[in-house]
Motif scaffolding. Structure first.
Motif, short mmCIF file in Angstrom:
data_model
loop_
_atom_site.label_atom_id
_atom_site.label_comp_id
_atom_site.label_asym_id
_atom_site.label_seq_id
_atom_site.Cartn_x
_atom_site.Cartn_y
_atom_site.Cartn_z
N ARG A 99 0.74 -1.19 -0.12
CA ARG A 99 -0.03 -0.03 -0.08
C ARG A 99 0.85 1.27 -0.03
O ARG A 99 0.51 2.34 -0.85
CB ARG A 99 -0.87 0.12 1.16
CG ARG A 99 -2.02 -0.81 1.07
CD ARG A 99 -2.97 -1.03 2.63
NE ARG A 99 -4.04 -1.95 2.74
CZ ARG A 99 -5.01 -1.54 2.11
NH1 ARG A 99 -5.51 -0.53 1.38
NH2 ARG A 99 -6.23 -2.51 2.16
N ARG A 100 1.96 1.23 0.74
CA ARG A 100 2.69 2.50 0.91
C ARG A 100 3.37 2.68 -0.58
O ARG A 100 3.53 3.83 -0.98
CB ARG A 100 3.91 2.21 1.98
CG ARG A 100 3.46 2.55 3.44
CD ARG A 100 4.33 2.31 4.45
NE ARG A 100 5.11 1.18 4.70
CZ ARG A 100 6.38 0.79 4.23
NH1 ARG A 100 6.97 1.73 3.47
NH2 ARG A 100 6.94 -0.32 4.50
N TRP A 102 2.30 1.94 -3.23
CA TRP A 102 1.28 1.96 -4.51
C TRP A 102 1.01 3.60 -4.28
O TRP A 102 1.13 4.42 -5.24
CB TRP A 102 0.11 1.50 -4.09
CG TRP A 102 0.11 -0.11 -4.49
CD1 TRP A 102 1.09 -0.93 -5.23
CD2 TRP A 102 -0.97 -1.25 -3.92
NE1 TRP A 102 0.92 -2.17 -5.13
CE2 TRP A 102 -0.15 -2.31 -4.56
CE3 TRP A 102 -1.76 -1.16 -3.04
CZ2 TRP A 102 -1.12 -3.54 -3.91
CZ3 TRP A 102 -2.41 -2.25 -2.78
CH2 TRP A 102 -2.00 -3.52 -3.04
N GLU A 103 0.99 4.07 -3.11
CA GLU A 103 0.86 5.46 -2.80
C GLU A 103 2.00 6.30 -3.45
O GLU A 103 1.70 7.23 -4.23
CB GLU A 103 0.67 5.53 -1.28
CG GLU A 103 0.22 7.14 -1.04
CD GLU A 103 -0.99 7.73 -1.46
OE1 GLU A 103 -1.12 8.84 -1.69
OE2 GLU A 103 -1.69 6.75 -1.41
N ARG A 104 3.14 5.96 -3.17
CA ARG A 104 4.17 6.53 -3.57
C ARG A 104 4.50 6.51 -5.19
O ARG A 104 4.84 7.51 -5.81
CB ARG A 104 5.50 5.82 -3.04
CG ARG A 104 6.88 6.73 -3.34
CD ARG A 104 8.06 6.17 -2.66
NE ARG A 104 9.18 6.56 -3.48
CZ ARG A 104 10.50 5.95 -3.00
NH1 ARG A 104 10.52 5.07 -1.97
NH2 ARG A 104 11.46 6.50 -3.67
N SER A 108 -2.58 4.16 -6.27
CA SER A 108 -3.56 3.69 -5.06
C SER A 108 -4.88 3.56 -5.59
O SER A 108 -5.66 2.72 -5.71
CB SER A 108 -3.42 4.79 -3.71
OG SER A 108 -2.27 4.37 -3.06
#
Length: 214
Positions: A99-100, A102-104, A108
């Motif tokens: 998740r981290r 994908w956000e970066r 996301s």
């Protein structure tokens, strides 16, 4: 058994489009985890996933087995504008790393993560939903069932990619008879005989099969 000659590994990796900072940092973090690299796709396989997703012009993709999200990033980057990746896994721990990243990576909104048995997630898709691209890289004993659930839901021309289909050479070793070995042999034989698909098995890393829905 070395499927790819170790002397060629660095050369092969050096002749794929280079990884960006997001992917390099994800690899570094994953290497510090247990089981680390043993469950992460290689960079060249990741580039292949991006290319295949783009070539199929995929709008809806399914990934079975997320781990820390390297392959998810590669698939999501190849999706058509507005596309979605349905990411299936059962681990909150590993996917919290995913998740981290994908956000970066700014992905996301493209990734729909479902923490549940993948068969339940696939069977819960709305009637008539059509999958453009699918990647299977989860528990090996589940491969035959995953494949059978996916094929009827693939659009004509859609592509299923299966990882680890050579099991480090164990598929040709008569002494290799654990549940995972038998399951991989079963799905390999099923795909070869399946008139619904056109398939090819590639000696990339631990073996990758491409099965295109006819």
């Amino acid at each position: 058994m070395d499927i790819v000659n170790p002397a060629l590994d660095d050369y092969l990796l050096a002749h794929a489009t280079p990884a960006d900072d997001v992917l390099r940092d994800l690899v570094e973090e994953t290497h510090g985890l247990e089981p680390g690299t043993t469950m992460q796709v290689s960079h060249d396989e990741g580039e292949l996933l991006t290319m295949l997703t783009r070539l199929t012009r995929a709008e809806f993709a399914v990934e079975i087995g997320v781990f820390t999200g390297y392959s998810s990033i590669c698939i999501a980057r190849g999706l058509a504008e507005g596309g979605t990746l349905l990411a299936c896994d059962v681990s909150e721990e590993w996917t919290s790393v995913a998740r981290r990243y994908w956000e970066r990576a700014g992905l996301s909104e493209r990734v729909d993560l479902r923490i549940a048995p993948a068969l339940d997630t696939i069977r819960g898709l709305r009637p008539g939903a059509r999958i453009d691209f699918a990647f299977i890289d989860a528990d090996k004993t589940g491969y035959p069932a995953y494949y059978e659930e996916l094929v009827p839901r693939m659009r004509p021309g859609g592509l299923i990619v299966l990882d680890n289909v050579l099991r480090g050479g164990r598929v040709v070793d008569p002494a290799a008879q654990d549940d995972a070995d038998r399951a991989i042999r079963q799905v390999n034989d099923t795909i070869t005989a399946d008139s619904r698909v056109q398939s090819v098995m590639l000696p990339l890393r631990d073996g990758v099969t491409l099965a295109r829905k006819l």
